[in-house]
Design an enzyme around this catalytic site. Structure first.
Site, mmCIF file in Angstrom:
data_model
loop_
_atom_site.group_PDB
_atom_site.id
_atom_site.type_symbol
_atom_site.label_atom_id
_atom_site.label_comp_id
_atom_site.label_asym_id
_atom_site.label_seq_id
_atom_site.Cartn_x
_atom_site.Cartn_y
_atom_site.Cartn_z
ATOM 1 C CG HIS A 179 54.162 56.972 28.218
ATOM 2 N ND1 HIS A 179 54.285 55.822 28.444
ATOM 3 C CD2 HIS A 179 52.947 57.618 28.204
ATOM 4 C CE1 HIS A 179 53.087 55.301 28.520
ATOM 5 N NE2 HIS A 179 52.347 56.149 28.517
ATOM 6 C CG ASP B 24 56.745 49.368 19.021
ATOM 7 O OD1 ASP B 24 56.984 49.606 17.493
ATOM 8 O OD2 ASP B 24 57.556 48.556 19.583
ATOM 9 C CD GLU C 246 58.955 47.202 16.048
ATOM 10 O OE1 GLU C 246 58.462 46.524 17.116
ATOM 11 O OE2 GLU C 246 58.549 48.462 16.118
HETATM 12 C C1 ZME Z 1 60.392 52.168 24.456
HETATM 13 C C2 ZME Z 1 59.597 51.029 23.687
HETATM 14 C C3 ZME Z 1 58.533 50.581 24.286
HETATM 15 C C4 ZME Z 1 59.562 50.643 22.302
HETATM 16 C C5 ZME Z 1 58.425 49.762 22.183
HETATM 17 N N1 ZME Z 1 57.832 49.662 23.266
HETATM 18 C C6 ZME Z 1 56.714 48.983 23.846
HETATM 19 N N2 ZME Z 1 56.286 49.047 24.905
HETATM 20 C C7 ZME Z 1 55.208 48.233 25.322
HETATM 21 N N3 ZME Z 1 54.631 47.316 24.558
HETATM 22 C C8 ZME Z 1 55.095 47.296 23.420
HETATM 23 C C9 ZME Z 1 56.164 48.024 22.786
HETATM 24 N N4 ZME Z 1 56.500 47.555 21.710
HETATM 25 C C10 ZME Z 1 55.499 46.778 21.529
HETATM 26 N N5 ZME Z 1 54.929 46.571 22.254
#
Ligand code: ZME
Length: 533
Positions: A102, A162, A276
């Site tokens: 990732h 998340d 958040e």
């Molecule tokens: C690096 C990072 C990705 C921190 C939060 N994310 C997220 N990526 C994709 N969908 C999300 C998300 N945070 C909430 N929804």
């Protein structure tokens, strides 16, 4: 050169294997240790195109580089052996652990070397062992599996990302941030002990009391000192139920003031357990999806008219959660009212849901399913995550969110929320802004590119964002950092740089570990002059 040495190793093992398979040479009862070793490893090494292709890119889908081979380790000792083979070669080859892949800028790649498929470690044993107040989890374990494993004991880790389909070793090599970090710190602040295979092929158990330099180096260490094969993670009694809330704001000043109030509250006060925030640029509200897993079509319509009525160029949401269980359930409405009464969201713009703790923590999974079915998951992710000092967040909002990104409508999202600096341990490799402020914001520009043109545009915007911060003297730090030359890394680590080079010399002197970060050049690879890129 590194190639040819590794190729010889692989060839040697392949011929050994085929000799055994073809029964040309029966295994001697007490065969040479090196042969046994080679045999043991050979069955775990993949060199076929399918396997190397799978380890040639990552979630970011912007960088591609093939390894010579992929190791499917059964144990940490397999990894140690591979590393020692590399370091004892005349020309050591790169080794990179890959969990879920990732990373977004090729950090898990090992060009011309060996990618260690960490997930293989968990294919035999379960490797999640729950005790009274901690869990021992294999570095290859997914956080969602750690959660399921601990929930059966009524326990759970306190700090989360998340998204939960990430490995323990992967997030701990970065920091692991989310809405609980304001109270508990990042995931790296909730670890008691680690097993690490270092870049010298040594298997070390380390903690704040034992081999402390390695312990702190590896936390947020971007894979530069070794590979995390086990982590002992702090647990708390698991919350049962979650009141999940979104509050809308058209005014960034009110939004940030309320966020900062919420993250200042202690667990004993009436407050949220998770805080958040998200930003929706106007075009996303008017032209984006008609509904989301959280908002109904009617909600989206109300929000779009809020944006147009207030003339705000963006709508901000605090996303927050209050945990409760059977005994606190009768008070949760009252507690929520008490907290909401202290906040200045747009009256009436409160959206709530009640979900289980597992549903709440695994909420991005729902988004993943939606994106996958729309064919917009496996696309380039030119993500930029920044830590911004609290004192400059409004400048960042004006110049970047309402400025540089103002006219945008890409797939993806923008996150923006504050954290308490005091919850970060500066002995760790992870970096926070250099300003001595109590609070900093994380801003995640998490956009997807659906075409080559869009990818180029988003990349250019990211560059403009960094240039803006530079020009305005906003002392931000990248989270999940990416630089193409060492000078960028020197500036990123600032006062930590010297210590990092010393730790590197101690724990990965051949600079073979995770070269996809591009922090240290493999000493054996002739360096092309690095002009500032
Ligand atoms: C690096 C990072 C990705 C921190 C939060 N994310 C997220 N990526 C994709 N969908 C999300 C998300 N945070 C909430 N929804």
């Amino acid at each position: 050169m590194a190639r040819s040495c590794l190729a010889a190793f692989l060839l040697c093992m392949a011929s050994f294997l085929s000799a055994v398979a073809g029964q040309l040479r029966p295994m001697p009862a007490g065969g040479l240790p090196s042969d046994l070793v080679a045999l043991g490893m050979a069955s775990k090494i993949q060199t076929d195109r399918n396997s190397t292709a799978r380890a040639s890119s990552d979630f970011g889908r912007m960088v591609e580089a093939a390894p010579e081979a992929v190791l499917q380790p059964a144990t940490a000792a397999d990894i140690a052996e591979l590393i020692r083979f590399s370091t004892s070669s005349p020309v050591p080859f790169p080794v990179s652990p890959r969990g879920q892949g990732h990373s977004v800028r090729g950090q898990s790649l090992a060009p011309g070397g060996v990618v260690v498929d960490m997930r293989a470690l968990g294919r035999g044993d379960h490797r999640i062992n729950v005790s009274a107040d901690y869990v021992d989890a294999g570095g290859e374990q997914l956080w969602v599996d750690v959660l399921r494993g601990t929930l059966t004991h009524g326990l759970a880790p306190c700090a989360w990302t998340d998204y939960l389909r990430l490995t323990v070793g992967g997030t701990l090599s970065n920091a692991g941030i989310g809405g609980q970090a304001f109270r508990h710190g990042p995931q790296i602040a909730n670890v008691h002990e680690l097993d690490v295979v270092t870049g010298t092929g040594e298997m070390v158990t380390c903690s704040p009391h034992k081999r402390k330099d390695l312990f702190f180096a590896v936390l947020g260490g971007l894979g530069q000192f070794g590979i995390i094969t086990r982590a002992r993670i702090a647990l708390e009694p698991a919350p049962k139920q979650v009141r999940w809330v979104r509050l809308a704001y058209s005014d960034v000043v009110a939004f940030t003031r309320d966020q900062e109030l919420l993250i200042s509250k202690q667990a004993s006060e009436a407050g949220f357990d998770y805080v958040e925030g998200q930003v929706q640029l106007n075009r996303t509200l008017t032209e984006g999806p008609k509904s989301t897993p959280f908002f109904s079509e009617a909600d989206i319509n109300r929000l779009a008219s809020l944006a147009s009525e207030t003339g705000s160029r963006a709508i901000y949401f605090i996303e927050a959660a209050m945990y409760y269980d059977e005994t606190t359930a009768p008070y949760v409405d009252q507690k929520l009212e008490t907290v909401l009464a202290q906040l200045s969201f747009v009256p009436g713009f409160v959206f709530t849901k009640d979900v289980t703790y597992l549903q709440f923590l695994d909420r991005v999974r729902v988004e993943e399913v939606v994106l996958r079915s729309a064919g917009v998951w496996d696309v380039p992710h030119p993500w930029l995550n920044l830590f911004i000092p609290r004192s400059r967040i409004l400048d960042f909002d004006a110049g970047v969110l309402k400025g540089i990104l103002g006219g945008d409508n890409p797939v993806g999202l923008i996150l923006m929320y504050p954290m308490n600096t005091a919850k970060w341990n500066s002995q760790m490799t992870a970096v926070t802004p250099p300003t001595r402020e109590d609070v900093f914001y994380t801003v995640g520009l998490l956009r997807s590119a659906l075409s080559t043109n869009e990818l180029e545009r988003l990349q250019r915007e990211n560059q403009s964002v960094l240039a803006f911060c530079d020009k305005e003297g906003i002392e931000c730090k990248q989270y999940l950092p990416h630089y193409t030359c060492q000078d960028g890394w020197r500036r990123h680590f600032g006062p930590k740089w010297r210590k990092i080079t010393q730790l590197k010399a101690k724990y990965d002197p051949h600079a073979i570990m995770s070269p996809g970060q591009r922090i240290f050049q493999l000493p054996s690879v002739p360096t092309t002059s690095t002009t500032a890129a």
